[in-house]
Design an enzyme around this catalytic site. Structure first.
Site, short mmCIF file in Angstrom:
data_model
loop_
_atom_site.label_atom_id
_atom_site.label_comp_id
_atom_site.label_asym_id
_atom_site.label_seq_id
_atom_site.Cartn_x
_atom_site.Cartn_y
_atom_site.Cartn_z
N GLN A 261 0.77 -1.25 0.00
CA GLN A 261 0.00 0.00 0.00
C GLN A 261 0.80 1.29 0.00
O GLN A 261 0.49 2.20 -0.77
CB GLN A 261 -0.96 0.02 1.20
CG GLN A 261 -1.88 1.22 1.21
CD GLN A 261 -2.89 1.23 2.32
OE1 GLN A 261 -3.58 2.21 2.56
NE2 GLN A 261 -3.01 0.13 3.05
N LYS B 3 16.64 -12.17 -10.23
CA LYS B 3 17.76 -13.07 -9.94
C LYS B 3 18.35 -13.68 -11.21
O LYS B 3 19.40 -14.32 -11.17
CB LYS B 3 17.31 -14.18 -8.99
CG LYS B 3 16.88 -13.66 -7.63
CD LYS B 3 16.42 -14.78 -6.71
CE LYS B 3 15.99 -14.23 -5.36
NZ LYS B 3 15.51 -15.31 -4.45
N ASP C 278 0.32 3.96 5.93
CA ASP C 278 0.68 3.53 4.58
C ASP C 278 0.40 4.61 3.55
O ASP C 278 1.31 5.18 2.95
CB ASP C 278 -0.09 2.26 4.22
CG ASP C 278 0.59 1.00 4.74
OD1 ASP C 278 1.82 0.96 4.76
OD2 ASP C 278 -0.12 0.05 5.11
N GLU D 249 0.86 -0.79 8.59
CA GLU D 249 0.01 0.37 8.88
C GLU D 249 -0.19 0.64 10.36
O GLU D 249 0.12 1.72 10.86
CB GLU D 249 -1.35 0.17 8.19
CG GLU D 249 -2.44 1.14 8.60
CD GLU D 249 -2.15 2.56 8.18
OE1 GLU D 249 -2.38 3.48 9.00
OE2 GLU D 249 -1.69 2.77 7.04
N GLY E 210 -8.66 21.20 17.83
CA GLY E 210 -8.32 22.55 17.41
C GLY E 210 -8.82 23.57 18.41
O GLY E 210 -9.19 23.24 19.53
N GLY E 211 -8.87 24.81 17.97
CA GLY E 211 -9.27 25.87 18.87
C GLY E 211 -10.78 26.00 19.03
O GLY E 211 -11.24 26.78 19.87
N PHE F 4 10.77 -1.89 -0.15
CA PHE F 4 11.25 -3.18 0.34
C PHE F 4 11.71 -3.05 1.78
O PHE F 4 11.92 -1.95 2.31
CB PHE F 4 12.45 -3.66 -0.50
CG PHE F 4 12.11 -4.04 -1.91
CD1 PHE F 4 11.15 -4.99 -2.20
CD2 PHE F 4 12.78 -3.44 -2.98
CE1 PHE F 4 10.86 -5.35 -3.51
CE2 PHE F 4 12.50 -3.79 -4.28
CZ PHE F 4 11.53 -4.74 -4.56
#
Length: 423
Positions: free
Chosen positions: A16, A74, A167, A138, A245-246, A96
């Site tokens: 994600q 590979k 994520d 996450e 918040g305010g 990764f």
């Protein structure tokens, strides 16, 4: 012309955080080439499937507007293909585990040798420090970044949020870093490394709680529900549905709450519209009552104030309450379920929710670009099938001729070797 048209992204990401980043870049016009393991691809193709044997919604909703190439990293010829792509592309994005790219032989030094202009962007769980080698998902990021400890109610455990701030939030931060690095490259002529750590991204979104941690040293947080009767410790407490918040706010019941788990509205007692609030709920005497007339006087009484407002909201549906409150410029918002959001035609009209047709799973809903640009419109296209564009990328991006493409296929570097024709 799209905003990022001409920019090529080599996408080594999965699950994600990284795909969120590269999908946003694709929406903005970049050519995103998703590198996947032959026969398997991104693990989310098969996770949380709702329909057997097709790509899951988990995958399709994170990989719109991309092209897919399968390469065995590979395999010697597979590695040649990857190095050719590095020489051709502008940005490499990966999420990764630490050290994985190095083990593939794609160290930063090797990448610079191949393409000094390459921007290498990474999502990691933690930045440099004691936890940098730890695996992070996450919810781990939410817990380590300060979100979980400040989410929930004071008498309950820490909670993770439904929004994927670890994520997807970090992926969006990384996209901004990539665009900034590309802009700087116009001046310097060289690429650079860009890192977005998930712990850092979550903390950035929790900055108001770091603000409150410092305020706490100078006395109780008067807008928190613990004030005035509760106790404050030495860390920011969980504040339930307080606004952060305010302007004090809370989630209140609306008509139908007994049977509808989302029959609620968020109500903010903004100081400039206090007069309108008092008139709407039928408490005009509060305008002159010294216990209610001023914001500071109201703070110790927020619980009783919201209880009284809730008596009014419970007489109306959340949409009726919102309509009435908006007439008086009182800030509020209905608690919308995912079903309501999915069916909201205004979100379809703006491209925030998009219906896409897929060749194997049929039509599905996905999120669209949340960023609307006047001169770079976004057209959301479906996610790619595994390896769908392998030959196209080899031919059109790397300029390989048909014989070379056939030879690479025959080697097995792109997946299962094609069967030899019977002699």
């Amino acid at each position: 012309m799209k905003a990022l048209e001409g920019v090529k992204i080599l996408d080594f990401t999965h699950v994600q955080s990284g795909p969120t980043c590269t999908q946003l870049l694709a929406w903005l016009g970049a050519d995103v080439i998703k590198v996947e393991r032959p026969g398997e691809g991104d693990i989310t193709r098969g996770q949380l499937r709702d329909i057997p044997d097709v790509d899951s919604l988990y995958f399709t909703m994170l990989n719109s507007n991309k092209r897919s190439i399968t390469v065995d990293s590979k395999h010697a010829q597979g590695k040649e293909v990857l190095e050719s792509l590095i020489q051709t592309c502008d940005v490499l994005v990966e999420n990764f585990a630490p050290g994985a790219l190095d083990r593939m032989g794609l160290t930063w030094e090797r990448i610079q040798e191949l393409n000094p202009r390459m921007v290498m962007a990474s999502v990691k769980g933690f930045g440099p420090g004691p936890y940098e080698d730890c695996k992070v998902y996450e919810n781990v990021a939410q817990c380590a970044g300060g979100s979980a400890s400040t989410t929930g109610f004071d008498d309950g455990p820490p909670l993770v949020t439904g929004a994927q701030i670890g994520d997807s939030g970090t992926g969006l931060h990384l996209a901004l870093g990539i665009v900034a690095a590309l802009y700087q490259r116009n001046t310097t002529g060289r690429g650079q490394k860009v890192l977005a750590a998930m712990q850092d991204g979550v903390l950035n979104l929790c900055r108001v709680k770091l603000r409150d941690q410092q305020r706490l040293a100078h006395g109780p947080l008067r807008e928190f529900p613990q004030f005035p009767d509760g106790e404050f410790g030495d860390a920011v407490p969980r504040a339930g549905n307080a606004s952060g918040g305010g302007q004090p706010g809370w989630i209140l019941k609306c008509k139908g709450w007994e049977s509808d788990p989302n029959a609620y509205i968020y109500f903010i007692t903004q100081a400039p519209v206090w007069k309108a609030i008092c008139e709407v709920i039928g408490e005009p005497t509060w305008l002159t009552d010294p216990d209610y007339a001023k914001p500071a006087a109201r703070l110790p009484r927020l619980k009783s104030i919201f209880a009284r407002i809730e008596q009014w909201t419970m007489t109306k549906t959340k949409f009726e309450a919102m309509e009435e409150l908006n007439r008086h410029d009182i800030p509020c918002g209905p608690i919308l379920s995912m079903k309501e959001i999915a069916e909201d035609q205004s979100l379809r009209a703006t491209g925030t929710v998009v219906e896409v047709d897929h060749p194997t799973r049929g039509k599905y809903l996905t999120v669209g670009n949340p960023i609307k640009m006047s001169d770079s419109a976004t057209e959301v296209t479906r996610s790619p099938l595994l390896g769908e564009h392998t030959d196209e990328i080899l031919r059109d991006v790397l300029r390989y001729d048909p014989d070379r493409i056939a030879s690479i296929h025959q080697s097995g570097a792109l997946g299962v070797k094609p069967r030899m024709a019977a002699e």
